[in-house]
Design a protein around this motif. Structure first.
Motif, PDB file in Angstrom:
ATOM      1  N   MET A  92      69.385  23.674  43.829  1.00 23.47           N
ATOM      2  CA  MET A  92      67.993  24.116  43.825  1.00 23.47           C
ATOM      3  C   MET A  92      67.730  25.184  42.775  1.00 23.47           C
ATOM      4  O   MET A  92      68.590  26.019  42.485  1.00 23.47           O
ATOM      5  N   ASP A  93      66.510  25.172  42.231  1.00 23.60           N
ATOM      6  CA  ASP A  93      66.105  26.203  41.274  1.00 23.60           C
ATOM      7  C   ASP A  93      65.770  27.514  41.987  1.00 23.60           C
ATOM      8  O   ASP A  93      66.079  28.602  41.504  1.00 23.60           O
ATOM      9  N   ILE A  94      65.085  27.401  43.142  1.00 22.75           N
ATOM     10  CA  ILE A  94      64.739  28.601  43.922  1.00 22.75           C
ATOM     11  C   ILE A  94      65.251  28.374  45.343  1.00 22.75           C
ATOM     12  O   ILE A  94      64.484  28.029  46.253  1.00 22.75           O
ATOM     13  N   PRO A  95      66.536  28.579  45.571  1.00 20.24           N
ATOM     14  CA  PRO A  95      67.119  28.311  46.891  1.00 20.24           C
ATOM     15  C   PRO A  95      66.810  29.434  47.874  1.00 20.24           C
ATOM     16  O   PRO A  95      66.298  30.498  47.480  1.00 20.24           O
ATOM     17  N   PRO A  96      67.090  29.234  49.154  1.00 18.86           N
ATOM     18  CA  PRO A  96      66.921  30.322  50.125  1.00 18.86           C
ATOM     19  C   PRO A  96      67.731  31.551  49.713  1.00 18.86           C
ATOM     20  O   PRO A  96      68.845  31.430  49.190  1.00 18.86           O
ATOM     21  N   GLY A 101      74.596  22.552  51.999  1.00 15.28           N
ATOM     22  CA  GLY A 101      75.303  23.176  50.880  1.00 15.28           C
ATOM     23  C   GLY A 101      75.075  22.445  49.576  1.00 15.28           C
ATOM     24  O   GLY A 101      74.825  23.062  48.525  1.00 15.28           O
ATOM     25  N   THR A 102      75.142  21.117  49.604  1.00 13.92           N
ATOM     26  CA  THR A 102      74.923  20.311  48.403  1.00 13.92           C
ATOM     27  C   THR A 102      73.505  20.499  47.875  1.00 13.92           C
ATOM     28  O   THR A 102      73.288  20.654  46.673  1.00 13.92           O
ATOM     29  N   VAL A 103      72.546  20.496  48.783  1.00  9.20           N
ATOM     30  CA  VAL A 103      71.136  20.642  48.390  1.00  9.20           C
ATOM     31  C   VAL A 103      70.877  22.025  47.803  1.00  9.20           C
ATOM     32  O   VAL A 103      70.264  22.158  46.735  1.00  9.20           O
ATOM     33  N   ILE A 104      71.340  23.050  48.482  1.00 10.87           N
ATOM     34  CA  ILE A 104      71.083  24.422  48.035  1.00 10.87           C
ATOM     35  C   ILE A 104      71.731  24.688  46.683  1.00 10.87           C
ATOM     36  O   ILE A 104      71.161  25.378  45.828  1.00 10.87           O
ATOM     37  N   ALA A 105      72.912  24.122  46.463  1.00 12.70           N
ATOM     38  CA  ALA A 105      73.619  24.330  45.192  1.00 12.70           C
ATOM     39  C   ALA A 105      72.821  23.808  44.009  1.00 12.70           C
ATOM     40  O   ALA A 105      72.967  24.306  42.887  1.00 12.70           O
ATOM     41  N   PHE A 150      81.242  25.344  55.338  1.00 17.95           N
ATOM     42  CA  PHE A 150      80.176  26.279  54.976  1.00 17.95           C
ATOM     43  C   PHE A 150      80.541  27.115  53.759  1.00 17.95           C
ATOM     44  O   PHE A 150      79.787  27.193  52.780  1.00 17.95           O
ATOM     45  N   PHE A 151      81.713  27.724  53.778  1.00 17.32           N
ATOM     46  CA  PHE A 151      82.087  28.642  52.710  1.00 17.32           C
ATOM     47  C   PHE A 151      82.616  27.949  51.465  1.00 17.32           C
ATOM     48  O   PHE A 151      82.605  28.534  50.375  1.00 17.32           O
ATOM     49  N   ASN A 152      83.085  26.713  51.591  1.00 20.22           N
ATOM     50  CA  ASN A 152      83.646  26.022  50.426  1.00 20.22           C
ATOM     51  C   ASN A 152      82.583  25.497  49.475  1.00 20.22           C
ATOM     52  O   ASN A 152      82.898  25.096  48.351  1.00 20.22           O
ATOM     53  N   THR A 153      81.329  25.480  49.910  1.00 18.55           N
ATOM     54  CA  THR A 153      80.246  25.054  49.028  1.00 18.55           C
ATOM     55  C   THR A 153      79.821  26.227  48.149  1.00 18.55           C
ATOM     56  O   THR A 153      79.592  27.329  48.648  1.00 18.55           O
ATOM     57  N   ASP A 165      67.084  14.054  59.114  1.00 12.24           N
ATOM     58  CA  ASP A 165      68.099  13.448  59.981  1.00 12.24           C
ATOM     59  C   ASP A 165      69.430  14.181  59.933  1.00 12.24           C
ATOM     60  O   ASP A 165      70.373  13.812  60.625  1.00 12.24           O
ATOM     61  N   GLY A 166      69.504  15.242  59.116  1.00 16.69           N
ATOM     62  CA  GLY A 166      70.734  16.018  59.026  1.00 16.69           C
ATOM     63  C   GLY A 166      71.835  15.332  58.251  1.00 16.69           C
ATOM     64  O   GLY A 166      72.954  15.858  58.165  1.00 16.69           O
ATOM     65  N   CYS A 167      71.536  14.160  57.687  1.00 18.39           N
ATOM     66  CA  CYS A 167      72.565  13.368  57.003  1.00 18.39           C
ATOM     67  C   CYS A 167      72.205  13.019  55.563  1.00 18.39           C
ATOM     68  O   CYS A 167      73.094  12.852  54.726  1.00 18.39           O
ATOM     69  N   THR A 168      70.911  12.872  55.294  1.00 16.90           N
ATOM     70  CA  THR A 168      70.497  12.385  53.977  1.00 16.90           C
ATOM     71  C   THR A 168      69.437  13.301  53.370  1.00 16.90           C
ATOM     72  O   THR A 168      68.690  13.987  54.068  1.00 16.90           O
ATOM     73  N   LYS A 169      69.361  13.271  52.048  1.00 21.25           N
ATOM     74  CA  LYS A 169      68.338  14.024  51.339  1.00 21.25           C
ATOM     75  C   LYS A 169      66.981  13.380  51.559  1.00 21.25           C
ATOM     76  O   LYS A 169      66.882  12.197  51.857  1.00 21.25           O
ATOM     77  N   GLY A 170      65.930  14.178  51.422  1.00 21.50           N
ATOM     78  CA  GLY A 170      64.588  13.651  51.625  1.00 21.50           C
ATOM     79  C   GLY A 170      63.543  14.685  51.287  1.00 21.50           C
ATOM     80  O   GLY A 170      63.835  15.734  50.677  1.00 21.50           O
ATOM     81  N   GLU A 171      62.313  14.423  51.708  1.00 18.20           N
ATOM     82  CA  GLU A 171      61.196  15.318  51.425  1.00 18.20           C
ATOM     83  C   GLU A 171      61.397  16.699  52.031  1.00 18.20           C
ATOM     84  O   GLU A 171      60.806  17.680  51.582  1.00 18.20           O
ATOM     85  N   TRP A 172      62.242  16.795  53.062  1.00 22.18           N
ATOM     86  CA  TRP A 172      62.472  18.069  53.743  1.00 22.18           C
ATOM     87  C   TRP A 172      63.030  19.133  52.808  1.00 22.18           C
ATOM     88  O   TRP A 172      62.905  20.339  53.089  1.00 22.18           O
ATOM     89  N   ILE A 173      63.640  18.693  51.707  1.00 26.33           N
ATOM     90  CA  ILE A 173      64.258  19.650  50.778  1.00 26.33           C
ATOM     91  C   ILE A 173      63.221  20.642  50.256  1.00 26.33           C
ATOM     92  O   ILE A 173      63.526  21.828  50.037  1.00 26.33           O
ATOM     93  N   LYS A 174      61.974  20.182  50.090  1.00 29.33           N
ATOM     94  CA  LYS A 174      60.919  21.069  49.590  1.00 29.33           C
ATOM     95  C   LYS A 174      60.708  22.267  50.514  1.00 29.33           C
ATOM     96  O   LYS A 174      60.257  23.322  50.060  1.00 29.33           O
ATOM     97  N   SER A 175      61.041  22.091  51.785  1.00 26.70           N
ATOM     98  CA  SER A 175      60.846  23.172  52.756  1.00 26.70           C
ATOM     99  C   SER A 175      61.734  24.374  52.461  1.00 26.70           C
ATOM    100  O   SER A 175      61.427  25.495  52.872  1.00 26.70           O
ATOM    101  N   LEU A 176      62.831  24.129  51.766  1.00 27.69           N
ATOM    102  CA  LEU A 176      63.767  25.217  51.478  1.00 27.69           C
ATOM    103  C   LEU A 176      63.366  26.047  50.272  1.00 27.69           C
ATOM    104  O   LEU A 176      63.883  27.149  50.079  1.00 27.69           O
TER     105      LEU A 176
END
Length: 308
Positions: A105-109, A99-103, A152-155, A50-61
């Motif tokens: 992650m163990d293996i981020p994009p 940005g919050t999610v990627i920060a 974008f850059f502040n994260t 939904d572009g607003c909340t964390k969820g299962e989609w995080i695994k896709s990254l």
């Protein structure tokens, strides 16, 4: 295949479709993060978010070679307070969430490209604007771009390279600026808009896609990068090019006062037409990127040659 995984956040629109098709033969997986579910098409699949909340989609990254964020409400509307809020929030909120999610992650994009806009530069008829000497403009659309890039850059994402790709007006075959301009030509209204002296920072859809792969493979490039063709044209010249390519020698012009009336009727803003965007892709050129389409004449002929 060359790449493991390409992720397109908010990739269910026109440019997302271009990018998905570009990477389809080049990657094992192309994942589109979207609010609407779609059946898989070969190696292209849709994952709900939904572009607003964390969820299962995080695994896709996880372990993605490339994440391209395309989220944002279409700016082709009247700038009412409600639309302004929608334009801003639809860009800021997903960017902050990613940005919050990627920060964490163990293996981020490996690379995160945020597609922003070349409209961040001022109205320019005196000299071109590039990443090093360009001047930021003023007004609502510029404020949106500024907030967007700051978010974008502040994260802090130390293991993910980041690029804000300031995209020009994409000339493509479907649902982009070109079909609208061509329709004006077909109706005999393909003359200059306003005084016709405003520059158009354009880019062919294939260069818009291909340059993202170039950026992925040139790891020293980060920060702000302009994505526009190296030979911008004035509005009057662009309309003449389209008329000539289509075979219509004349088109009625649209003065600024008439555009104001028309914009209000169809629910858009004249800034989208009258602002002079004289933008050059200095960093892409300096890195040696080989543009497929540098000249507007060639881009227009290409788009007309295989329209369906």
């Amino acid at each position: 295949m060359k790449y493991n995984k390409i992720v397109l956040a908010g990739g269910n629109g026109y440019l997302g479709g271009v990018l998905a098709e570009y990477y389809r033969p080049l990657a094992n997986e192309v994942i589109i993060l979207s609010r609407k579910n779609k059946a898989a098409h070969g190696n292209i699949q849709t994952v709900l978010w939904d572009g607003c909340t964390k969820g299962e989609w995080i695994k896709s990254l996880d372990g993605a070679d490339l994440l391209i964020n395309l989220c944002g409400k279409n700016v082709n509307c009247r700038y009412t307070e409600e639309n302004k809020a929608g334009i801003i929030n639809s860009r800021i909120v997903p960017t902050a969430l990613l940005g919050t999610v990627i920060a964490g992650m163990d293996i981020p994009p490996k690379l995160w490209i945020n597609v922003t806009s070349a409209t961040i530069y001022r109205h320019a008829e005196d000299r071109p604007q590039d990443e090093e000497t360009g001047e930021i403009g003023y007004g609502f659309s510029i404020d949106v771009c500024r907030q967007w890039e700051e978010t974008f850059f502040n994260t802090n994402t130390p293991r993910t390279r980041k690029i804000a790709l300031r995209m020009g007006i994409v000339l493509g075959r479907k649902d982009a600026a070109f079909p609208r301009l061509l329709n004006l030509v077909k109706c005999g209204l393909g003359g200059k808009q306003g005084d016709g002296q405003q520059y158009v920072a354009w880019v062919h859809e294939q260069d818009a896609a291909k340059c993202t792969e170039w950026l992925m493979n040139h790891e020293k490039l980060d920060g702000v990068i302009n994505c526009t063709a190296p030979e911008p044209v004035k509005n009057a010249q662009l309309m003449s090019i389209i008329r000539d390519a289509y075979g219509l020698p004349f088109g009625l012009p649209a003065p600024a006062w008439l555009l104001e009336i028309g914009a209000e009727i169809i629910g858009t803003e004249t800034e989208l037409i009258l602002k002079s965007r004289w933008v050059l892709p200095k960093r892409l050129l300096d890195s040696g990127y080989p543009f497929l389409f540098s000249k507007a004449e060639h881009a227009v002929k290409d788009l007309l040659s295989i329209r369906t």
